[in-house]
Design a protein around this motif. Sequence first.
Motif, PDB file in Angstrom:
ATOM      1  N   UNK A  61       0.823  -1.206   0.000  1.00  0.00           N
ATOM      2  CA  UNK A  61       0.000   0.000   0.000  1.00  0.00           C
ATOM      3  C   UNK A  61       0.862   1.264   0.000  1.00  0.00           C
ATOM      4  N   UNK A  62       1.884   1.258   0.822  1.00  0.00           N
ATOM      5  CA  UNK A  62       2.725   2.443   0.960  1.00  0.00           C
ATOM      6  C   UNK A  62       3.749   2.581  -0.150  1.00  0.00           C
ATOM      7  N   UNK A  63       4.183   1.450  -0.706  1.00  0.00           N
ATOM      8  CA  UNK A  63       5.267   1.432  -1.691  1.00  0.00           C
ATOM      9  C   UNK A  63       4.916   0.443  -2.805  1.00  0.00           C
ATOM     10  N   UNK A  64       3.904   0.755  -3.610  1.00  0.00           N
ATOM     11  CA  UNK A  64       3.422  -0.207  -4.606  1.00  0.00           C
ATOM     12  C   UNK A  64       4.361  -0.434  -5.781  1.00  0.00           C
ATOM     13  N   UNK A  65       5.515   0.241  -5.788  1.00  0.00           N
ATOM     14  CA  UNK A  65       6.461   0.115  -6.894  1.00  0.00           C
ATOM     15  C   UNK A  65       7.498  -0.970  -6.635  1.00  0.00           C
ATOM     16  N   UNK A  66       7.491  -1.560  -5.430  1.00  0.00           N
ATOM     17  CA  UNK A  66       8.467  -2.573  -5.044  1.00  0.00           C
ATOM     18  C   UNK A  66       7.715  -3.854  -4.719  1.00  0.00           C
ATOM     19  N   UNK A  67       8.286  -5.001  -5.103  1.00  0.00           N
ATOM     20  CA  UNK A  67       7.597  -6.273  -4.935  1.00  0.00           C
ATOM     21  C   UNK A  67       7.828  -6.847  -3.533  1.00  0.00           C
ATOM     22  N   UNK A  68       6.723  -7.181  -2.870  1.00  0.00           N
ATOM     23  CA  UNK A  68       6.759  -7.852  -1.570  1.00  0.00           C
ATOM     24  C   UNK A  68       5.672  -8.916  -1.549  1.00  0.00           C
ATOM     25  N   UNK A  69       5.983 -10.047  -0.960  1.00  0.00           N
ATOM     26  CA  UNK A  69       4.990 -11.089  -0.709  1.00  0.00           C
ATOM     27  C   UNK A  69       5.230 -11.614   0.704  1.00  0.00           C
TER      28      UNK A  69
ATOM     29  N   UNK B  82      13.058   7.783   2.260  1.00  0.00           N
ATOM     30  CA  UNK B  82      11.822   8.489   2.612  1.00  0.00           C
ATOM     31  C   UNK B  82      11.145   8.923   1.313  1.00  0.00           C
ATOM     32  N   UNK B  83       9.858   8.637   1.189  1.00  0.00           N
ATOM     33  CA  UNK B  83       9.132   9.066  -0.005  1.00  0.00           C
ATOM     34  C   UNK B  83       9.170  10.587  -0.113  1.00  0.00           C
ATOM     35  N   UNK B  84       9.371  11.073  -1.331  1.00  0.00           N
ATOM     36  CA  UNK B  84       9.533  12.504  -1.570  1.00  0.00           C
ATOM     37  C   UNK B  84       8.175  13.207  -1.543  1.00  0.00           C
ATOM     38  N   UNK B  85       7.634  13.304  -0.351  1.00  0.00           N
ATOM     39  CA  UNK B  85       6.371  14.008  -0.113  1.00  0.00           C
ATOM     40  C   UNK B  85       6.567  14.892   1.111  1.00  0.00           C
ATOM     41  N   UNK B  86       5.939  16.068   1.134  1.00  0.00           N
ATOM     42  CA  UNK B  86       6.208  17.028   2.220  1.00  0.00           C
ATOM     43  C   UNK B  86       6.059  16.448   3.623  1.00  0.00           C
ATOM     44  N   UNK B  87       4.997  15.684   3.876  1.00  0.00           N
ATOM     45  CA  UNK B  87       4.780  15.133   5.200  1.00  0.00           C
ATOM     46  C   UNK B  87       5.862  14.151   5.607  1.00  0.00           C
ATOM     47  N   UNK B  88       6.279  13.323   4.682  1.00  0.00           N
ATOM     48  CA  UNK B  88       7.322  12.332   4.972  1.00  0.00           C
ATOM     49  C   UNK B  88       8.674  12.997   5.206  1.00  0.00           C
ATOM     50  N   UNK B  89       8.980  13.996   4.406  1.00  0.00           N
ATOM     51  CA  UNK B  89      10.269  14.682   4.565  1.00  0.00           C
ATOM     52  C   UNK B  89      10.312  15.457   5.884  1.00  0.00           C
ATOM     53  N   UNK B  90       9.194  16.061   6.238  1.00  0.00           N
ATOM     54  CA  UNK B  90       9.132  16.784   7.510  1.00  0.00           C
ATOM     55  C   UNK B  90       9.294  15.826   8.678  1.00  0.00           C
TER      56      UNK B  90
ATOM     57  N   UNK C 284      19.873  13.531   1.492  1.00  0.00           N
ATOM     58  CA  UNK C 284      21.037  13.231   0.671  1.00  0.00           C
ATOM     59  C   UNK C 284      20.563  13.009  -0.768  1.00  0.00           C
ATOM     60  N   UNK C 285      20.981  11.917  -1.391  1.00  0.00           N
ATOM     61  CA  UNK C 285      20.655  11.640  -2.781  1.00  0.00           C
ATOM     62  C   UNK C 285      19.201  11.197  -2.906  1.00  0.00           C
ATOM     63  N   UNK C 286      18.721  11.123  -4.134  1.00  0.00           N
ATOM     64  CA  UNK C 286      17.359  10.662  -4.388  1.00  0.00           C
ATOM     65  C   UNK C 286      17.363   9.594  -5.471  1.00  0.00           C
ATOM     66  N   UNK C 287      16.261   8.877  -5.560  1.00  0.00           N
ATOM     67  CA  UNK C 287      16.115   7.808  -6.542  1.00  0.00           C
ATOM     68  C   UNK C 287      14.674   7.770  -7.017  1.00  0.00           C
TER      69      UNK C 287
ATOM     70  N   UNK D  40      12.053   8.649  -4.050  1.00  0.00           N
ATOM     71  CA  UNK D  40      12.464   8.552  -2.662  1.00  0.00           C
ATOM     72  C   UNK D  40      13.715   9.397  -2.443  1.00  0.00           C
ATOM     73  N   UNK D  41      13.863   9.888  -1.236  1.00  0.00           N
ATOM     74  CA  UNK D  41      15.052  10.656  -0.859  1.00  0.00           C
ATOM     75  C   UNK D  41      15.757   9.904   0.266  1.00  0.00           C
ATOM     76  N   UNK D  42      17.069   9.760   0.153  1.00  0.00           N
ATOM     77  CA  UNK D  42      17.855   9.111   1.194  1.00  0.00           C
ATOM     78  C   UNK D  42      18.184  10.133   2.269  1.00  0.00           C
ATOM     79  N   UNK D  43      17.755   9.846   3.475  1.00  0.00           N
ATOM     80  CA  UNK D  43      18.039  10.720   4.615  1.00  0.00           C
ATOM     81  C   UNK D  43      19.099  10.088   5.504  1.00  0.00           C
ATOM     82  N   UNK D  44      19.922  10.932   6.123  1.00  0.00           N
ATOM     83  CA  UNK D  44      21.070  10.463   6.900  1.00  0.00           C
ATOM     84  C   UNK D  44      21.059  11.125   8.266  1.00  0.00           C
ATOM     85  N   UNK D  45      21.453  10.333   9.277  1.00  0.00           N
ATOM     86  CA  UNK D  45      21.626  10.892  10.620  1.00  0.00           C
ATOM     87  C   UNK D  45      22.889  10.332  11.247  1.00  0.00           C
TER      88      UNK D  45
END
Length: 309
Positions: free
Chosen positions: A25-33, A118-126, A136-139, A301-306
Amino acid sequence: MTAIISDVRPDDRRHTEGFARIRNRALPFVLYTPDSIAYDVTHAHPDAHYRPLLAEQDGEPIGTAQVGIAHDSAEPNQGYLNVYVDPGHTRRGAGSLLVRTAEEHLAARGATKLFAWVLDEPGNRAFAEKHGYHASRSAHFLRLDLAGSTLPALQSPPPGVELRKGSDFADDPRPLFALDAETMADEPSDIPHEFTDYQAWLQETWHHPLFSAELTTVALVDGRPAAFSAARTDGGTHYGTVMTGTAAAFRGRGLAKLAKNDSLHRARAAGYTEAFTGNDAGNEPMIAINKWFGYEICGTEVRYVRELA
């Protein structure tokens, strides 16, 4: 009611089905079973300290996290946590609880630098920035309508080049391991990986339940594997290419495009209707190849680092 965090148990179907459902539901572009979730838990390398987490509220799975150490990187003490909450159950505290649990697990195992997609959406980035992460980088995720699009016509390989299925290497897949390792070495990434463990590669790639050796295509030049397009499927209608690459000595000859086109045609003939892939946003040559096939960007998606103190 406060969410409860638990470890995903591979023998608990409710856990694996809940995890896969939320991810789809959250990431329909990647395969999970459910089976792939259980396999990942059971066969993770011990040095990865892999720990998938499930957040539940009132007995309902609402959030997930993949947590582990990048054990195959040359740089030590790097950890990752990828948190996704069911889109219908956000802002209930599950994400923050997953992050806290994941960070405690990673810090206890010596991680000093954490990475999170992190998905590149304002709420997720915040949300990520609120928890002390910086971008950091994005994909990009890309989608192709296999059923309705027109693929480029199949071309005969040039002299000296032969196309083979990945399954043709079932008796000895080591040449594909060597090719995968070479192409991954210069793949754009915040965490450079080194493929040196053949047995680990067999477990994590070759024997993975989503991997399709039958739909993977390998281009051989004078009998040597030179380029490939590795395929995964969900056993339903979704097909994905998880790696397409060419050994350095054979680049510039269109071999990756040749291999991927063959794999796509065979996937469509096998009944798959949607194709997915992903590219680092800076990998312009591969993005151009995928757009040539008809793929369109469907998410970023954006790669975030801490850095941990």
